[in-house]
Design an enzyme around this catalytic site. Structure first.
Site, PDB file in Angstrom:
ATOM      1  N   HIS A 126      10.669  28.968  53.256  1.00 36.65           N
ATOM      2  CA  HIS A 126       9.737  27.985  52.674  1.00 36.65           C
ATOM      3  C   HIS A 126       9.377  26.926  53.714  1.00 36.65           C
ATOM      4  O   HIS A 126      10.151  26.666  54.637  1.00 36.65           O
ATOM      5  CB  HIS A 126      10.366  27.303  51.459  1.00 36.65           C
ATOM      6  CG  HIS A 126      10.626  28.254  50.331  1.00 36.65           C
ATOM      7  ND1 HIS A 126       9.635  28.733  49.512  1.00 36.65           N
ATOM      8  CD2 HIS A 126      11.772  28.841  49.918  1.00 36.65           C
ATOM      9  CE1 HIS A 126      10.156  29.570  48.631  1.00 36.65           C
ATOM     10  NE2 HIS A 126      11.451  29.661  48.866  1.00 36.65           N
ATOM     11  N   LYS A 182      23.527  26.478  65.032  1.00 33.62           N
ATOM     12  CA  LYS A 182      23.269  26.259  66.468  1.00 33.62           C
ATOM     13  C   LYS A 182      23.827  27.432  67.266  1.00 33.62           C
ATOM     14  O   LYS A 182      24.774  28.084  66.818  1.00 33.62           O
ATOM     15  CB  LYS A 182      23.962  24.970  66.923  1.00 33.62           C
ATOM     16  CG  LYS A 182      23.362  23.729  66.330  1.00 33.62           C
ATOM     17  CD  LYS A 182      23.713  22.495  67.169  1.00 33.62           C
ATOM     18  CE  LYS A 182      22.873  21.309  66.778  1.00 33.62           C
ATOM     19  NZ  LYS A 182      23.126  20.833  65.414  1.00 33.62           N
ATOM     20  N   LYS A 199      37.839  27.737  69.879  1.00 30.16           N
ATOM     21  CA  LYS A 199      38.556  27.976  71.139  1.00 30.16           C
ATOM     22  C   LYS A 199      37.840  29.009  72.008  1.00 30.16           C
ATOM     23  O   LYS A 199      36.990  29.746  71.528  1.00 30.16           O
ATOM     24  CB  LYS A 199      40.006  28.412  70.884  1.00 30.16           C
ATOM     25  CG  LYS A 199      40.169  29.674  70.052  1.00 30.16           C
ATOM     26  CD  LYS A 199      41.661  29.901  69.734  1.00 30.16           C
ATOM     27  CE  LYS A 199      41.840  30.895  68.621  1.00 30.16           C
ATOM     28  NZ  LYS A 199      43.178  31.019  68.110  1.00 30.16           N
TER      29      LYS A 199
HETATM   30  C1  COA Z   1      38.049  32.798  63.192  1.00 31.59           C
HETATM   31  C2  COA Z   1      39.347  33.604  63.143  1.00 31.59           C
HETATM   32  C3  COA Z   1      39.136  34.959  63.835  1.00 31.59           C
HETATM   33  C4  COA Z   1      40.353  32.764  63.909  1.00 31.59           C
HETATM   34  O1  COA Z   1      41.605  33.382  63.879  1.00 31.59           O
HETATM   35  P1  COA Z   1      42.818  32.778  64.780  1.00 31.59           P
HETATM   36  O2  COA Z   1      42.485  32.912  66.218  1.00 31.59           O
HETATM   37  O3  COA Z   1      44.060  33.405  64.283  1.00 31.59           O
HETATM   38  O4  COA Z   1      42.710  31.218  64.498  1.00 31.59           O
HETATM   39  P2  COA Z   1      43.725  30.243  63.738  1.00 31.59           P
HETATM   40  O5  COA Z   1      44.072  30.775  62.389  1.00 31.59           O
HETATM   41  O6  COA Z   1      44.805  29.899  64.686  1.00 31.59           O
HETATM   42  O7  COA Z   1      42.788  28.966  63.510  1.00 31.59           O
HETATM   43  C5  COA Z   1      42.389  28.131  64.585  1.00 31.59           C
HETATM   44  C6  COA Z   1      41.658  26.939  63.987  1.00 31.59           C
HETATM   45  O8  COA Z   1      40.418  27.412  63.456  1.00 31.59           O
HETATM   46  C7  COA Z   1      40.294  27.060  62.076  1.00 31.59           C
HETATM   47  N1  COA Z   1      39.637  28.184  61.403  1.00 31.59           N
HETATM   48  C8  COA Z   1      39.963  29.493  61.479  1.00 31.59           C
HETATM   49  N2  COA Z   1      39.118  30.222  60.752  1.00 31.59           N
HETATM   50  C9  COA Z   1      38.246  29.369  60.206  1.00 31.59           C
HETATM   51  C10 COA Z   1      37.132  29.553  59.348  1.00 31.59           C
HETATM   52  N3  COA Z   1      36.756  30.772  58.938  1.00 31.59           N
HETATM   53  N4  COA Z   1      36.429  28.462  58.986  1.00 31.59           N
HETATM   54  C11 COA Z   1      36.795  27.232  59.413  1.00 31.59           C
HETATM   55  N5  COA Z   1      37.836  26.999  60.247  1.00 31.59           N
HETATM   56  C12 COA Z   1      38.559  28.062  60.623  1.00 31.59           C
HETATM   57  C13 COA Z   1      41.746  26.896  61.608  1.00 31.59           C
HETATM   58  O9  COA Z   1      41.807  26.064  60.464  1.00 31.59           O
HETATM   59  C14 COA Z   1      42.383  26.284  62.824  1.00 31.59           C
HETATM   60  O10 COA Z   1      42.035  24.906  62.868  1.00 31.59           O
HETATM   61  P3  COA Z   1      43.035  23.780  63.515  1.00 31.59           P
HETATM   62  O11 COA Z   1      43.174  24.167  64.969  1.00 31.59           O
HETATM   63  O12 COA Z   1      42.312  22.493  63.301  1.00 31.59           O
HETATM   64  O13 COA Z   1      44.314  23.905  62.778  1.00 31.59           O
HETATM   65  C15 COA Z   1      39.816  33.898  61.689  1.00 31.59           C
HETATM   66  O14 COA Z   1      40.271  32.713  61.090  1.00 31.59           O
HETATM   67  C16 COA Z   1      38.706  34.469  60.833  1.00 31.59           C
HETATM   68  O15 COA Z   1      37.893  33.753  60.230  1.00 31.59           O
HETATM   69  N6  COA Z   1      38.650  35.815  60.800  1.00 31.59           N
HETATM   70  C17 COA Z   1      37.554  36.526  60.177  1.00 31.59           C
HETATM   71  C18 COA Z   1      38.072  37.621  59.254  1.00 31.59           C
HETATM   72  C19 COA Z   1      36.932  38.367  58.649  1.00 31.59           C
HETATM   73  O16 COA Z   1      36.068  37.785  58.010  1.00 31.59           O
HETATM   74  N7  COA Z   1      36.865  39.690  58.865  1.00 31.59           N
HETATM   75  C20 COA Z   1      35.742  40.499  58.451  1.00 31.59           C
HETATM   76  C21 COA Z   1      36.041  41.267  57.197  1.00 31.59           C
HETATM   77  S1  COA Z   1      34.697  42.356  56.808  1.00 31.59           S
END
Ligand code: COA
Length: 201
Positions: A126, A182, A199
């Site tokens: 939109h 972004k 990270k």
């Molecule tokens: C992003 C991801 C890969 C990170 O995994 P990780 O490296 O083990 O990271 P951690 O769990 O140590 O988290 C690191 C930081 O990111 C934050 N974080 C992780 N995933 C997040 C998310 N989805 N949204 C917001 N913040 C997130 C954590 O809260 C943590 O924050 P902090 O440092 O302030 O404590 C994982 O959290 C994720 O989202 N995996 C996706 C799984 C998925 O959807 N698979 C597909 C299925 S079809």
């Protein structure tokens, strides 16, 4: 015993029906002029609509799950290609119940994984001007549009939404349920709403 029989029945039923989904996908791709490569694998019924000016190309080893029977992570939707622009998908791309809404241009690289329920929009749908928005034809024609690029080997977590104008760098990961407004550089993890840097990889 009944449970074992049920599981066997479920397995056989799955094996019998699986080829039909692939055939359906090939037919719907043919009818929509979608060019696809070798070893297409589609499970479930996809929703595909490519307009006359729309163009879709898909590389080899494309794999898609669509809908509740084949994407069991919750919050179901079909895999949807709604294309009025140019959609290009590389080799070895996998997606589950993903919606690609392409009014302008969406490019997905090789080896990309799009998690369950991901939505990619290259349009705002939109106009932001309240007066223009009252006119349905002008509203759609003049909505903001910008190219989306998803780099090679990127991984988008489930239920992530990518908005117009975004580039996801090569190898980067987006956390589940993120809203990406972004661009994200290569080799980084971003997550949240709006997605922020988490990270380096
Ligand atoms: C992003 C991801 C890969 C990170 O995994 P990780 O490296 O083990 O990271 P951690 O769990 O140590 O988290 C690191 C930081 O990111 C934050 N974080 C992780 N995933 C997040 C998310 N989805 N949204 C917001 N913040 C997130 C954590 O809260 C943590 O924050 P902090 O440092 O302030 O404590 C994982 O959290 C994720 O989202 N995996 C996706 C799984 C998925 O959807 N698979 C597909 C299925 S079809």
């Amino acid at each position: 015993m009944i449970s074992t029989l049920y599981k066997a029945f479920r397995k056989v039923k799955g094996m019998l029906f699986m080829p039909f989904y692939n055939i359906y996908a090939k037919v719907i791709f043919f009818l929509n002029d979608v060019n696809y490569g070798k070893d297409l694998k589609v499970l479930g019924v996809m929703k595909v609509r490519v307009t006359r000016r729309g163009k879709v190309t898909i590389g080899d080893n494309f794999c898609a799950n669509s809908g509740e029977n084949f994407n069991v992570i919750g919050r179901q939707q079909k895999t949807i290609f709604w294309v009025e622009g140019e959609l290009s998908i590389g080799d070895n791309v996998g997606m589950s119940s993903t919606a690609l809404i392409c009014n302008h241009k969406i490019t997905i690289g090789n080896d990309v994984k799009l998690g369950g329920g991901v939505c990619v929009y290259d349009t705002d749908f939109h106009n932001l001007d309240p007066e223009i928005r009252r006119d349905p034809t002008l509203d759609k024609k003049t909505s903001g549009k910008a190219e989306v690029n998803i780099g090679d080997n990127a991984f988008l977590g489930a239920h992530t939404t990518i908005l117009k104008g975004v580039t996801i760098g090569e190898n980067s990961v987006v956390g589940a349920c993120s809203l990406v407004s972004k661009s994200i550089p290569a080799n980084q993890i971003w997550a949240g709403n709006p997605a922020k840097f988490i990270k380096e990889l």
